[in-house]
Design a protein around this motif. Structure first.
Motif, PDB file in Angstrom:
ATOM      1  N   HIS A 172      -5.783  -9.126   3.351  1.00 55.66           N
ATOM      2  CA  HIS A 172      -4.828  -8.211   2.805  1.00 55.66           C
ATOM      3  C   HIS A 172      -4.790  -6.850   3.415  1.00 55.66           C
ATOM      4  N   THR A 173      -3.837  -6.331   3.377  1.00 58.30           N
ATOM      5  CA  THR A 173      -3.471  -4.849   3.988  1.00 58.30           C
ATOM      6  C   THR A 173      -3.941  -3.989   3.162  1.00 58.30           C
ATOM      7  N   PHE A 174      -4.522  -3.089   3.210  1.00 61.27           N
ATOM      8  CA  PHE A 174      -4.911  -1.858   2.316  1.00 61.27           C
ATOM      9  C   PHE A 174      -5.824  -2.366   1.123  1.00 61.27           C
ATOM     10  N   PRO A 175      -6.717  -3.169   1.027  1.00 57.68           N
ATOM     11  CA  PRO A 175      -7.440  -3.639   0.073  1.00 57.68           C
ATOM     12  C   PRO A 175      -7.944  -2.577  -0.775  1.00 57.68           C
ATOM     13  N   PHE A 176      -8.484  -1.516  -0.101  1.00 58.87           N
ATOM     14  CA  PHE A 176      -8.784  -0.351  -0.930  1.00 58.87           C
ATOM     15  C   PHE A 176      -7.900   0.004  -2.181  1.00 58.87           C
ATOM     16  N   ILE A 177      -6.816  -0.496  -2.131  1.00 58.03           N
ATOM     17  CA  ILE A 177      -5.791   0.068  -3.245  1.00 58.03           C
ATOM     18  C   ILE A 177      -6.237  -0.558  -4.501  1.00 58.03           C
ATOM     19  N   LEU A 178      -6.998  -1.562  -4.453  1.00 55.99           N
ATOM     20  CA  LEU A 178      -7.486  -2.571  -5.561  1.00 55.99           C
ATOM     21  C   LEU A 178      -8.554  -1.513  -6.333  1.00 55.99           C
ATOM     22  N   LYS A 179      -9.372  -0.572  -5.584  1.00 52.30           N
ATOM     23  CA  LYS A 179     -10.186  -0.064  -5.979  1.00 52.30           C
ATOM     24  C   LYS A 179      -9.606   1.217  -6.902  1.00 52.30           C
ATOM     25  N   LEU A 180      -8.572   1.578  -6.802  1.00 49.98           N
ATOM     26  CA  LEU A 180      -7.739   2.595  -7.909  1.00 49.98           C
ATOM     27  C   LEU A 180      -7.608   1.823  -9.418  1.00 49.98           C
ATOM     28  N   PHE A 181      -8.048   0.298  -9.399  1.00 50.65           N
ATOM     29  CA  PHE A 181      -8.006  -0.277 -10.597  1.00 50.65           C
ATOM     30  C   PHE A 181      -9.304  -0.685 -10.946  1.00 50.65           C
ATOM     31  N   TYR A 182     -10.207   0.041 -10.186  1.00 48.92           N
ATOM     32  CA  TYR A 182     -11.576  -0.230 -10.357  1.00 48.92           C
ATOM     33  C   TYR A 182     -12.166  -1.759 -10.109  1.00 48.92           C
ATOM     34  N   MET A 183     -11.330  -2.379  -9.356  1.00 41.47           N
ATOM     35  CA  MET A 183     -11.636  -3.765  -8.650  1.00 41.47           C
ATOM     36  C   MET A 183     -12.193  -3.689  -7.449  1.00 41.47           C
ATOM     37  N   LEU A 242       0.986  -2.110 -11.672  1.00 46.10           N
ATOM     38  CA  LEU A 242       0.464  -3.431 -12.126  1.00 46.10           C
ATOM     39  C   LEU A 242       1.442  -4.539 -11.413  1.00 46.10           C
ATOM     40  N   ASP A 243       2.689  -4.572 -11.760  1.00 47.89           N
ATOM     41  CA  ASP A 243       3.590  -5.582 -11.496  1.00 47.89           C
ATOM     42  C   ASP A 243       3.463  -5.659  -9.801  1.00 47.89           C
ATOM     43  N   LYS A 244       3.602  -4.350  -9.023  1.00 46.12           N
ATOM     44  CA  LYS A 244       3.556  -4.120  -7.733  1.00 46.12           C
ATOM     45  C   LYS A 244       2.380  -4.879  -6.991  1.00 46.12           C
ATOM     46  N   LEU A 245       1.332  -4.465  -7.752  1.00 46.84           N
ATOM     47  CA  LEU A 245      -0.119  -4.875  -7.308  1.00 46.84           C
ATOM     48  C   LEU A 245      -0.238  -6.190  -7.444  1.00 46.84           C
ATOM     49  N   THR A 246       0.108  -6.849  -8.404  1.00 49.26           N
ATOM     50  CA  THR A 246      -0.133  -8.381  -8.479  1.00 49.26           C
ATOM     51  C   THR A 246       0.912  -9.189  -7.563  1.00 49.26           C
TER      52      THR A 246
END
Length: 255
Positions: free
Chosen positions: A168-179, A233-237
């Protein structure tokens, strides 16, 4: 991935009813407010693992403490233990347990890694409510849960999954949700990993609709910060094609 992973804000920002203060996403089936959805999540969480009375329970990531109060009052466990990060939530939980005469022994304030200090073959259940997807490395958590469980004991947890095994592109975005992005995988990979450790998969249920979509819809009626959280959360999922699953796995002999 709860809106308040390290604070007691849910006590004031979400409609809650004493003493069942929780910070899960809620289970939104035939309920219309968080007070009911949060408790229904606890009910569904133990219904499928057939929690028995007089059991020994370890909750990893005990949050505000309401889950242990609920299970104590409804199932009369012989032992409750917990692990949670130090801070506002843990401080609130200790007061909540004291007020409701809920004995938690031991209560370890620290990361999930504190499980390594607990004895082997000791607990009937290990619960991780809405938190295991924060753990890194996740495989070590699975191993430690297996170790502390008695034979036939059960690990019960929730997990986000990629729908497809793709980069996935920009996986670091998940870190914003502590994932941790490297800990998220597909359902098939997770099930295989658990089976190779010696777990038997009793239940793997897709809870995306009753939990995540339900919370996103309800968040639109909350304060601005939570409306924004729900939208993100909607956009992330959707962007990462994430689904949300519930697991009950039983400790059997290793292969």
């Amino acid at each position: 991935m709860t809106p308040f992973p390290f604070s007691k804000s849910p006590v004031n920002d979400l409609p809650q009813a004493s003493p069942y203060f929780v910070s899960n996403f809620g289970y939104w089936s035939e309920v219309s407010n968080y007070k009911d959805a949060g408790v229904q999540f606890l009910t569904e969480f133990v219904r499928h693992c057939h929690l028995t009375k007089e059991a020994s329970i370890l909750e990893v990531g005990s949050g505000l403490g309401g889950g242990l109060v609920y299970w104590k009052q409804h199932f009369a466990p012989k032992l409750l233990s917990a692990i949670n990060l130090p801070g506002e939530q843990s401080n609130f939980a200790k007061h909540l347990w004291n007020e409701n005469d809920v004995k938690v022994k031991p209560f370890l304030e620290g990361g999930w890694e504190q499980i390594k200090t607990l004895p082997s073959n000791f607990y009937d259940y290990v619960f991780a409510v809405d938190c295991a997807y924060h753990f890194d490395p996740l495989v070590d958590f699975y191993k430690e849960a297996y170790r502390v469980l008695k034979p036939e004991g059960k690990l019960v947890f929730n997990m986000f999954h990629y729908e497809k095994d793709t980069k996935h592109t920009f996986p670091f975005i998940l870190k914003l949700f502590y994932m941790p992005p490297n800990q998220i995988s597909t359902v098939d990979k997770t099930k295989l990993q658990l089976q190779q450790m010696g777990f038997l998969i009793e239940h793997e249920l897709d809870w995306t609709t009753p939990v995540i979509k339900g919370f996103i819809q309800y968040s639109q009626y909350l304060k601005l910060s939570l409306r924004i959280f729900g939208s993100i959360l909607d956009k992330l999922t959707n962007s990462f094609q994430l689904s949300y699953h519930y697991y009950v796995v039983k400790k059997v002999s290793k292969l």
